[in-house]
Write a protein that holds these residues in place. Structure first.
Motif: not given
Length: 290
Positions: A68-78, A119-125
């Motif tokens: 159920g972990s879902l991550f969303f990231m944008q360009p440039g993040q390490m 400041d976070h890139s994740e949600i637990l559905l």
């Protein structure tokens, strides 16, 4: 060592002339195991996990991976991964250009979870939301292999539906805020991205926005629970961390690149807000403690 910046064309089975990619996570890993090491992307990324576990490190913050972990990231993040052998899910890459081309009335930045202030890139559905999104990801994967009429249109629209569902999970608090605050926050974000290396005074941004600093602070406190000074400092320190681990610049070089009058200012700010010295931070990264 300079960490790699991957483009969508670095991955097989791309769509829309290297502007889109979708795969099951297990199949993705079979051909692209290199993604587990620290790297960046020049595109947007969605990853949805349906099985397995691990750790996902994004811009020096660690997240536990679970069903159920879902991550969303944008360009440039390490980011980097530590994954169990039974990991499974779905992964999608896409560019701003392809999204904005198909949805001329809005841009990808209209989704607040892609704002750099978040400041976070994740949600637990929840179970219900997980089942719903898994259906959409499955449809996307099936459509990729069908080669049917309007297939690309369907893929892009499925992507947007997924982003809408993420927004409904992510933004219930934001929706209740004054919409003008959100518009002003986006304006502040755009100005900060453009000027943060040269302009560190909160009053500069308030003046550019034609509002008082008191009002800008009211906006950032209401939407982010941070002061304008906090937001500016966090953006500077994120870039400082990236420069420390990616390009291995000296403190003097980083202070100069980030526009600090003296390396001492950067060192003091880093220690005060991060809680360790720059040397301590680099060592913890080497020891995989961050």
């Amino acid at each position: 060592m300079r960490y790699p910046v991957y483009k969508i064309e670095n991955f097989e089975e791309t769509i829309f002339k290297n502007n889109f990619y979708v795969n099951s996570f297990a199949n993705h890993l079979k051909k692209h195991r290199f993604i587990e090491d620290l790297h960046r992307h020049n595109f947007y990324l969605l990853v949805f996990f349906t099985h397995g576990n691990g750790v996902h490190s994004i811009d020096f913050k660690k997240y536990s991976i679970q069903k159920g972990s879902l991550f969303f990231m944008q360009p440039g993040q390490m980011h980097s991964w530590k994954l169990s052998d039974d990991i499974e899910g779905y992964i999608v890459f896409y560019t701003k250009e392809i999204f904005d081309l198909y949805f001329k009335s809005k841009s990808i930045e209209s989704y607040s979870f892609f704002e750099s202030f978040q400041d976070h890139s994740e949600i637990l559905l929840s179970d219900d939301k997980r089942k719903l999104l898994e259906m959409y990801f499955k449809l996307m994967l099936e459509e990729k292999g069908n080669d049917q009429l309007y297939g690309k249109n369907k893929l892009i629209n499925l992507l947007d539906i997924i982003l809408i569902e993420i927004a409904r999970c992510y933004e219930p608090k934001i929706e209740s805020l004054n919409s003008n605050y959100n518009l002003k926050l986006k304006q502040f974000e755009a100005l900060l991205e453009k000027h943060y290396k040269n302009e560190k005074a909160p009053s500069f941004y308030a003046d550019k926005m034609a509002i008082t600093l008191k009002h800008l602070n009211r906006i950032t406190k209401a939407t982010l629970d941070k002061t304008v000074t906090d937001v500016i400092a966090e953006r500077l320190l994120l870039e400082g961390k990236r420069l420390l681990v990616e390009r291995k610049l000296s403190v003097n070089q980083i202070a100069d690149e980030l526009g600090f009058a003296s390396p001492n200012y950067f060192v003091k700010l880093f220690k005060k807000r991060v809680g360790i010295t720059t040397k301590g931070f680099v060592q913890k990264m080497k020891n995989h403690e961050l």
